[in-house]
Design a protein around this motif. Structure first.
Motif, PDB file in Angstrom:
ATOM      1  N   PRO A  63      10.423   3.617   0.131  1.00 29.44           N
ATOM      2  CA  PRO A  63       9.931   3.310  -1.316  1.00 29.44           C
ATOM      3  C   PRO A  63      10.073   1.874  -1.328  1.00 29.44           C
ATOM      4  O   PRO A  63      10.941   1.286  -0.576  1.00 29.44           O
ATOM      5  N   ARG A  64       9.251   0.922  -1.796  1.00 32.43           N
ATOM      6  CA  ARG A  64       9.167  -0.365  -2.063  1.00 32.43           C
ATOM      7  C   ARG A  64      10.272  -1.004  -2.448  1.00 32.43           C
ATOM      8  O   ARG A  64      11.002  -0.386  -3.282  1.00 32.43           O
ATOM      9  N   GLY A  65      11.025  -1.962  -1.852  1.00 30.37           N
ATOM     10  CA  GLY A  65      12.233  -2.343  -2.376  1.00 30.37           C
ATOM     11  C   GLY A  65      13.407  -1.654  -2.278  1.00 30.37           C
ATOM     12  O   GLY A  65      14.497  -2.083  -2.651  1.00 30.37           O
ATOM     13  N   ALA A  66      13.522  -0.815  -1.303  1.00 30.74           N
ATOM     14  CA  ALA A  66      14.590   0.148  -1.021  1.00 30.74           C
ATOM     15  C   ALA A  66      15.702  -0.782  -0.621  1.00 30.74           C
ATOM     16  O   ALA A  66      15.645  -1.820   0.185  1.00 30.74           O
ATOM     17  N   ARG A  67      16.875  -0.177  -0.691  1.00 26.95           N
ATOM     18  CA  ARG A  67      18.236  -0.979   0.093  1.00 26.95           C
ATOM     19  C   ARG A  67      18.655  -0.307   1.340  1.00 26.95           C
ATOM     20  O   ARG A  67      18.601   0.915   1.184  1.00 26.95           O
ATOM     21  N   VAL A  68      18.564  -1.313   2.227  1.00 24.23           N
ATOM     22  CA  VAL A  68      18.929  -0.665   3.647  1.00 24.23           C
ATOM     23  C   VAL A  68      20.136  -1.551   4.077  1.00 24.23           C
ATOM     24  O   VAL A  68      20.317  -2.764   4.172  1.00 24.23           O
ATOM     25  N   ILE A  69      20.855  -0.902   5.195  1.00 28.50           N
ATOM     26  CA  ILE A  69      21.935  -1.443   5.763  1.00 28.50           C
ATOM     27  C   ILE A  69      21.559  -1.386   7.466  1.00 28.50           C
ATOM     28  O   ILE A  69      21.219  -0.241   7.731  1.00 28.50           O
ATOM     29  N   ASP A  70      21.431  -2.394   7.974  1.00 31.83           N
ATOM     30  CA  ASP A  70      21.245  -2.275   9.615  1.00 31.83           C
ATOM     31  C   ASP A  70      22.611  -2.600  10.109  1.00 31.83           C
ATOM     32  O   ASP A  70      22.672  -3.748  10.377  1.00 31.83           O
ATOM     33  N   VAL A  71      23.156  -1.791  10.600  1.00 30.40           N
ATOM     34  CA  VAL A  71      24.459  -1.830  11.234  1.00 30.40           C
ATOM     35  C   VAL A  71      24.519  -1.963  13.024  1.00 30.40           C
ATOM     36  O   VAL A  71      23.549  -1.360  13.489  1.00 30.40           O
ATOM     37  N   GLY A  72      25.244  -3.083  13.114  1.00 31.49           N
ATOM     38  CA  GLY A  72      25.202  -3.630  14.677  1.00 31.49           C
ATOM     39  C   GLY A  72      23.860  -4.172  14.957  1.00 31.49           C
ATOM     40  O   GLY A  72      22.995  -3.714  15.944  1.00 31.49           O
ATOM     41  N   CYS A  73      23.276  -5.211  14.123  1.00 25.65           N
ATOM     42  CA  CYS A  73      21.855  -5.296  13.916  1.00 25.65           C
ATOM     43  C   CYS A  73      21.395  -6.086  15.129  1.00 25.65           C
ATOM     44  O   CYS A  73      20.151  -6.059  15.412  1.00 25.65           O
ATOM     45  N   GLY A  74      22.198  -7.097  15.717  1.00 25.71           N
ATOM     46  CA  GLY A  74      21.676  -8.000  16.831  1.00 25.71           C
ATOM     47  C   GLY A  74      20.893  -8.824  16.310  1.00 25.71           C
ATOM     48  O   GLY A  74      21.209  -9.533  15.458  1.00 25.71           O
ATOM     49  N   TRP A  75      19.798  -8.703  16.800  1.00 26.69           N
ATOM     50  CA  TRP A  75      18.635  -9.564  16.365  1.00 26.69           C
ATOM     51  C   TRP A  75      18.052  -9.194  14.959  1.00 26.69           C
ATOM     52  O   TRP A  75      17.389  -9.865  14.316  1.00 26.69           O
ATOM     53  N   GLY A  76      18.197  -7.881  14.594  1.00 22.60           N
ATOM     54  CA  GLY A  76      17.957  -7.449  13.172  1.00 22.60           C
ATOM     55  C   GLY A  76      16.562  -7.224  13.177  1.00 22.60           C
ATOM     56  O   GLY A  76      16.080  -7.041  12.132  1.00 22.60           O
ATOM     57  N   LEU A  77      16.066  -6.740  14.096  1.00 21.62           N
ATOM     58  CA  LEU A  77      14.474  -6.564  14.044  1.00 21.62           C
ATOM     59  C   LEU A  77      13.874  -5.529  13.299  1.00 21.62           C
ATOM     60  O   LEU A  77      13.007  -5.576  12.337  1.00 21.62           O
ATOM     61  N   THR A  78      14.693  -4.348  13.033  1.00 20.13           N
ATOM     62  CA  THR A  78      14.247  -3.349  12.569  1.00 20.13           C
ATOM     63  C   THR A  78      14.481  -3.619  10.835  1.00 20.13           C
ATOM     64  O   THR A  78      13.582  -3.433  10.159  1.00 20.13           O
ATOM     65  N   GLY A  79      15.421  -4.135  10.600  1.00 24.50           N
ATOM     66  CA  GLY A  79      15.616  -4.386   9.009  1.00 24.50           C
ATOM     67  C   GLY A  79      14.385  -5.622   8.628  1.00 24.50           C
ATOM     68  O   GLY A  79      14.137  -5.463   7.619  1.00 24.50           O
ATOM     69  N   ILE A  80      14.235  -6.397   9.572  1.00 26.18           N
ATOM     70  CA  ILE A  80      13.458  -7.580   9.090  1.00 26.18           C
ATOM     71  C   ILE A  80      11.931  -6.768   9.050  1.00 26.18           C
ATOM     72  O   ILE A  80      11.178  -7.220   8.281  1.00 26.18           O
ATOM     73  N   TRP A  81      11.643  -5.944   9.926  1.00 25.42           N
ATOM     74  CA  TRP A  81      10.492  -5.160   9.793  1.00 25.42           C
ATOM     75  C   TRP A  81      10.395  -4.300   8.501  1.00 25.42           C
ATOM     76  O   TRP A  81       9.444  -4.453   7.858  1.00 25.42           O
ATOM     77  N   LEU A  82      11.413  -3.744   8.007  1.00 24.62           N
ATOM     78  CA  LEU A  82      11.437  -3.048   6.934  1.00 24.62           C
ATOM     79  C   LEU A  82      11.360  -4.012   5.807  1.00 24.62           C
ATOM     80  O   LEU A  82      10.710  -3.822   4.910  1.00 24.62           O
ATOM     81  N   ALA A  83      11.763  -5.224   5.711  1.00 17.08           N
ATOM     82  CA  ALA A  83      11.903  -6.363   4.711  1.00 17.08           C
ATOM     83  C   ALA A  83      10.056  -6.730   4.568  1.00 17.08           C
ATOM     84  O   ALA A  83       9.877  -7.059   3.590  1.00 17.08           O
ATOM     85  N   LYS A  84       9.656  -6.813   5.831  1.00 21.76           N
ATOM     86  CA  LYS A  84       8.574  -7.432   5.768  1.00 21.76           C
ATOM     87  C   LYS A  84       7.228  -6.335   5.424  1.00 21.76           C
ATOM     88  O   LYS A  84       6.378  -6.608   4.566  1.00 21.76           O
ATOM     89  N   THR A  85       7.442  -5.043   5.790  1.00 25.62           N
ATOM     90  CA  THR A  85       6.467  -4.078   5.651  1.00 25.62           C
ATOM     91  C   THR A  85       6.720  -3.550   4.217  1.00 25.62           C
ATOM     92  O   THR A  85       5.957  -3.177   3.511  1.00 25.62           O
ATOM     93  N   PHE A  86       7.839  -3.040   3.888  1.00 27.66           N
ATOM     94  CA  PHE A  86       8.262  -2.517   2.294  1.00 27.66           C
ATOM     95  C   PHE A  86       8.934  -3.106   1.530  1.00 27.66           C
ATOM     96  O   PHE A  86       9.441  -2.894   0.515  1.00 27.66           O
ATOM     97  N   GLY A  87       9.310  -4.606   1.755  1.00 30.00           N
ATOM     98  CA  GLY A  87       9.881  -5.559   0.814  1.00 30.00           C
ATOM     99  C   GLY A  87      11.061  -5.005   0.671  1.00 30.00           C
ATOM    100  O   GLY A  87      11.958  -5.237  -0.400  1.00 30.00           O
ATOM    101  N   ALA A  88      11.629  -4.180   1.724  1.00 24.78           N
ATOM    102  CA  ALA A  88      13.167  -3.828   1.645  1.00 24.78           C
ATOM    103  C   ALA A  88      14.325  -5.012   1.407  1.00 24.78           C
ATOM    104  O   ALA A  88      14.052  -6.046   1.818  1.00 24.78           O
ATOM    105  N   ARG A  89      15.409  -4.319   0.833  1.00 23.01           N
ATOM    106  CA  ARG A  89      16.363  -5.481   0.445  1.00 23.01           C
ATOM    107  C   ARG A  89      17.505  -5.211   1.703  1.00 23.01           C
ATOM    108  O   ARG A  89      18.263  -4.089   1.588  1.00 23.01           O
ATOM    109  N   VAL A  90      17.609  -5.993   2.708  1.00 26.33           N
ATOM    110  CA  VAL A  90      18.322  -5.633   3.956  1.00 26.33           C
ATOM    111  C   VAL A  90      19.735  -6.173   3.904  1.00 26.33           C
ATOM    112  O   VAL A  90      19.604  -7.700   3.742  1.00 26.33           O
ATOM    113  N   LEU A  91      20.576  -5.594   4.362  1.00 25.33           N
ATOM    114  CA  LEU A  91      21.829  -6.245   4.629  1.00 25.33           C
ATOM    115  C   LEU A  91      22.224  -5.874   5.990  1.00 25.33           C
ATOM    116  O   LEU A  91      22.157  -4.843   6.562  1.00 25.33           O
TER     117      LEU A  91
END
Ligand SMILES: C[S@@+](CC[C@H](N)C(=O)[O-])C[C@H]1O[C@@H](n2cnc3c(N)ncnc32)[C@H](O)[C@@H]1O
Length: 146
Positions: A63-91
């Motif tokens: 869902p748009r704006g979902a809250r997400v945690i990306d643990v052990g993010c490294g470069w954090g690409l998956t969280g960044i993709w979620l922020a870019k694609t779904f407007g996710a709020r990523v930690l």
């Protein structure tokens, strides 16, 4: 912070499902790798499992704006993709104290921002996890020394 010294050249990243992943040739990657406390492990790559998870989430949208945690993010690409694609709020959470610079650089390349928290997965408490709809992590459990 993204370097201006030829860091804008497209040869320094690869694009996957609309997100740009930094290549090891990118000036920011080279600089951060030099500064990293343990560069040999993860300083210069996005692990392939990130692409597999992005592919999965492409088929199972959030869902748009979902809250997400990306643990052990490294470069954090998956969280960044979620922020870019779904407007996710990523930690983005990373055990390395100097890990903040990695998702910051990758986010800048993708024109999105993610929050960052230095810490271990084991330390995530109810306050941090409250309201989070999705907890993700790729390639974080591959070495027992940690
Ligand atoms: C192999 S890298 C994978 C990075 C990223 N998830 C990816 O797929 O590109 C593993 C990362 O997990 C982090 N890590 C390992 N154990 C962790 C833990 N218990 N809590 C937080 N981060 C952890 C490491 O510091 C490293 O950055």
């Amino acid at each position: 912070m993204t370097s201006n010294r030829n860091g804008s050249a497209a040869k320094h990243w690869t694009t996957f499902r609309g997100a740009r992943a930094l290549k090891s040739s990118h000036p920011d990657v080279r600089r951060l790798k030099r500064q990293s406390e343990d560069p040999s492990l993860h300083g210069n790559k996005v692990w392939h499992s990130s692409f597999a998870l992005i592919d999965y989430l492409h088929r199972h949208p959030l869902p748009r704006g979902a809250r997400v945690i990306d643990v052990g993010c490294g470069w954090g690409l998956t969280g960044i993709w979620l922020a870019k694609t779904f407007g996710a709020r990523v930690l983005s959470v990373e055990r390395r104290s100097r890990g903040r610079a990695l998702p910051a650089a990758a986010g800048a390349l993708n024109s999105v921002e993610v929050e960052f928290m230095a810490g271990r997965f084991e330390q995530l408490n109810a306050r941090v996890l409250g309201g989070v709809e999705l907890l993700i992590g790729t390639d974080i459990c591959f070495w027992t020394r940690w």
